[in-house]
Design a protein around this motif. Structure first.
Motif, short mmCIF file in Angstrom:
data_model
loop_
_atom_site.label_atom_id
_atom_site.label_comp_id
_atom_site.label_asym_id
_atom_site.label_seq_id
_atom_site.Cartn_x
_atom_site.Cartn_y
_atom_site.Cartn_z
N ILE A 126 37.33 47.42 -29.08
CA ILE A 126 36.31 46.77 -29.90
C ILE A 126 36.86 46.63 -31.31
O ILE A 126 37.28 47.62 -31.93
CB ILE A 126 34.99 47.56 -29.92
N ALA A 127 36.90 45.40 -31.80
CA ALA A 127 37.43 45.12 -33.14
C ALA A 127 36.31 44.67 -34.06
O ALA A 127 35.36 44.02 -33.61
CB ALA A 127 38.49 44.02 -33.06
N ARG A 128 36.41 45.01 -35.34
CA ARG A 128 35.48 44.43 -36.31
C ARG A 128 36.08 43.11 -36.75
O ARG A 128 36.99 43.05 -37.60
CB ARG A 128 35.23 45.36 -37.49
N SER A 129 35.61 42.03 -36.16
CA SER A 129 36.15 40.70 -36.42
C SER A 129 35.17 39.69 -35.84
O SER A 129 34.12 40.06 -35.32
CB SER A 129 37.52 40.56 -35.73
N GLY A 130 35.50 38.42 -35.93
CA GLY A 130 34.62 37.40 -35.37
C GLY A 130 34.61 36.13 -36.21
O GLY A 130 34.93 36.17 -37.40
N TYR A 131 34.22 35.05 -35.57
CA TYR A 131 34.31 33.71 -36.19
C TYR A 131 33.01 33.35 -36.90
O TYR A 131 32.44 32.28 -36.71
CB TYR A 131 34.65 32.71 -35.08
N SER A 132 32.51 34.29 -37.73
CA SER A 132 31.39 33.98 -38.62
C SER A 132 31.57 34.83 -39.88
O SER A 132 32.41 35.73 -39.91
CB SER A 132 30.04 34.29 -37.97
N LYS A 133 30.75 34.55 -40.89
CA LYS A 133 30.78 35.35 -42.11
C LYS A 133 29.63 36.35 -42.14
O LYS A 133 29.34 36.93 -43.19
CB LYS A 133 30.68 34.42 -43.32
N GLN A 134 28.97 36.55 -41.01
CA GLN A 134 27.78 37.41 -40.97
C GLN A 134 28.08 38.83 -40.53
O GLN A 134 27.16 39.64 -40.38
CB GLN A 134 26.72 36.78 -40.06
N GLY A 135 29.33 39.14 -40.29
CA GLY A 135 29.70 40.48 -39.85
C GLY A 135 29.56 40.63 -38.35
O GLY A 135 28.82 39.87 -37.71
N GLY A 136 30.27 41.62 -37.81
CA GLY A 136 30.14 41.88 -36.38
C GLY A 136 31.44 42.29 -35.73
O GLY A 136 32.40 42.68 -36.42
N PHE A 137 31.45 42.19 -34.42
CA PHE A 137 32.53 42.75 -33.62
C PHE A 137 32.97 41.76 -32.54
O PHE A 137 32.22 40.86 -32.17
CB PHE A 137 32.04 44.03 -32.92
N GLU A 138 34.17 42.00 -32.04
CA GLU A 138 34.60 41.33 -30.82
C GLU A 138 35.00 42.43 -29.82
O GLU A 138 35.83 43.28 -30.13
CB GLU A 138 35.74 40.35 -31.09
#
Lengths: 367, 367
Positions: A190-202
């Motif tokens: 689980i990475a803290r990343s993602g294709y938005s600026k709202q925060g989150g995980f992949e």
């Protein structure tokens, strides 16, 4: 919008059953796989993404796995970013370039161990380039596409949702780092990343068989957080200046034109195939670059082709993504602009396929 | 069917204006470009294709151009088909394989001159594989995607239509040969080829600026021939056993499994990268192979995923394309079947995603 014809070639994902049950309305095709684009409406999805939490089926981010003694050497051949200091457990955003310095992809690379890497790809068959190089240079490395399908959890309530399923330790994952977390006896990156600026995980879901159990567990756990199926949002990502390979950049562009010069260590990235070609542009800078473009007037049409940017009748760039932003009450866009017109506040014309619009060049995006 | 969201990444073609004016109803995405799939209805388009003449926007068949002293050597590295006897002006259907013998694409290769070739690709970024090899082997060859967009003219009246625009000499083009023909001062390659069994041509339109003038000239000239916009037809191509890369075969499959053994000269294709891997399968034959499958019952649902083929509860293959055939009054399908069950007349079960169907394996397709 036209319809999309079903075929096996446009691959379903391990989450497609969940996506359909959530009422997906439209798709795009990405890496020959279905990527949802609309659930309730682009505008409703946008407002919800900024206030709650969404599950995104981003299985289209296929992984190219490199394994073997030459894996690290091959990774460095692909990118002008210097990978020597990269530790296992880190994600790096990586411009990937050919021998001319042209962008072939802009993935996130994950270093699992010294001799095992994943490249979480944008929309091009990067595996063919990697395999071709490995074969030609006779490298001792195995390359394949493992059964890994990323599931993104995005939005301000992402930490709360993930903590309920994986425990509070997920809150400690730092940006662009990943850790291993257990679900039903399986350990997932689980990475803290993602294709938005709202925060989150992949979540890199390894094993298609646990995809829907995980989807359902997250939906169940997040009911009171107003969790909903979502997808990369065409408004939010343009506001935030998140580039899309194939839309905002192609193999015609160098990383520097794309504003990715900060991810290039052209002097020290010894072994990178595009290094020679990029040395000059790294020194002198590009003659065109990505900019935020604010387009006047009512909501623009769907940007399904490059719109020329002109000034006094002369072409000075092009817009490649655009959307009406409810929060900023204007049309936001991403464009490539020549240096003569890229300064903050420059007035230009954008030639949409439904007619010209006045527009303004900005140095910063809307977040 | 869901909707498809517009974006620049799903590229329009130089014929898109004509396709839209003709009332396109649905698309697929092929090589990150829009490929029409339905105009009036799949069934109406099918009947018309078999009786009249259609213009097909198959610009998605992008060209990979190889140019330079090592072009012929690189071509032979890509394929187990022996290219030594191939003369300029010839088209060859080419299985393209990786070092394991897995299919990477099944294009038509055109030999323009000894040191200049086009590869008219199916749905994968073959250029990345070709460029990777050229780089790794340090070959003296230029590789790029030229501004060439094929326009297919298919159906029994194709010769009549083309003769009106290019002259009667087009009637003399032999199967899988091409010649140069003039249109508005430009010379274009025209080959007798195409992705249907109804006969016709593919015009390699070089220069996007003449695409719509040519489309309009053909539409105008063929009015009394009932010319209409069309596209590869999901019924006709399955009846005829025309395989689709990504649907009926992937890089998991060897050419021999795909029934393409006759295009492999594994003994003599010296230099082919997959040759070693294919020598054994060429000698002993594959353990599974493409077959025609007749599926009982009413019209099958859209085949958007592989349907397992079972016999006595055991998996013996999969169906990857299927359609209801009005002319043959049955469901026609393409599947990969294990040798234990591939003989003519074998009864099997096809597990569609809407339930099981009885089915019969055939050695020959419906044409």
């Amino acid at each position: 919008m036209a319809l999309i014809s079903p075929s096996r070639r446009l691959r379903r994902t391990p989450f497609s059953d969940g996506v359909e049950a959530a009422g997906v309305k439209a798709y795009t095709v990405y890496n020959r796989m279905l990527l949802p684009t609309v659930f309730r409406s682009v505008e409703e999805d946008y407002a919800h993404l900024k206030s709650a939490v969404q599950l995104w089926d981003v299985a289209v981010e296929r992984q190219v796995e490199l394994r073997g003694p030459d894996a690290a050497r091959l990774m460095q051949m692909l990118t002008p970013r210097d990978l020597r200091g990269m530790l296992p457990g880190r994600c790096f955003y990586l411009p990937i370039v050919d021998e001319t310095g042209g962008m072939l992809n802009d993935p996130v690379g994950l270093k699992l161990t010294e001799d095992r890497w994943w490249i979480s790809i944008a929309d091009s068959d990067l595996m063919l380039w990697v395999k071709g190089l490995a074969n030609g240079y006779r490298l001792d490395v195995l390359i394949d596409e493992p059964d890994v399908s990323p599931l993104a959890v995005q939005g301000p309530k992402s930490d709360d949702l993930l903590a309920r399923v994986f425990g509070d330790a997920v809150r400690d994952i730092r940006f662009f780092r990943f850790g291993m977390f257990e679900f039903q006896g399986r350990y997932l990156n689980i990475a803290r990343s993602g294709y938005s600026k709202q925060g989150g995980f992949e979540i890199y879901v390894e094993g298609s068989d646990i995809a829907m159990p995980l989807w359902n567990a997250l939906m169940e756990a997040g009911r009171d957080l107003d969790v909903h199926a979502g997808c990369p949002n065409g408004i939010e990502r343009v506001e935030g200046g998140l580039l899309s390979y194939g839309n905002d950049m192609t193999d015609d562009n160098t990383p520097h034109e794309c504003g990715l010069g900060r991810f290039c260590d052209t002097q020290t990235a010894i072994g990178c195939i595009g290094r020679d070609a990029l040395l000059r542009v790294a020194k002198e800078g590009p003659v065109q670059q990505i900019r935020a473009i604010e387009i006047d007037g009512p909501k623009v049409p769907g940007c399904d082709r490059a719109w020329p940017i002109t000034a006094k009748g002369k072409r000075v760039g092009q817009v490649t993504s655009a959307a009406w932003s409810p929060d900023h009450d204007t049309n936001v866009a991403i464009g490539m602009v020549r240096m003569t017109h890229w300064d903050e506040g420059t007035n230009v014309t954008v030639e949409t396929h439904e007619g010209p619009r006045e527009a303004t060049v900005h140095e910063n995006f809307w977040t």
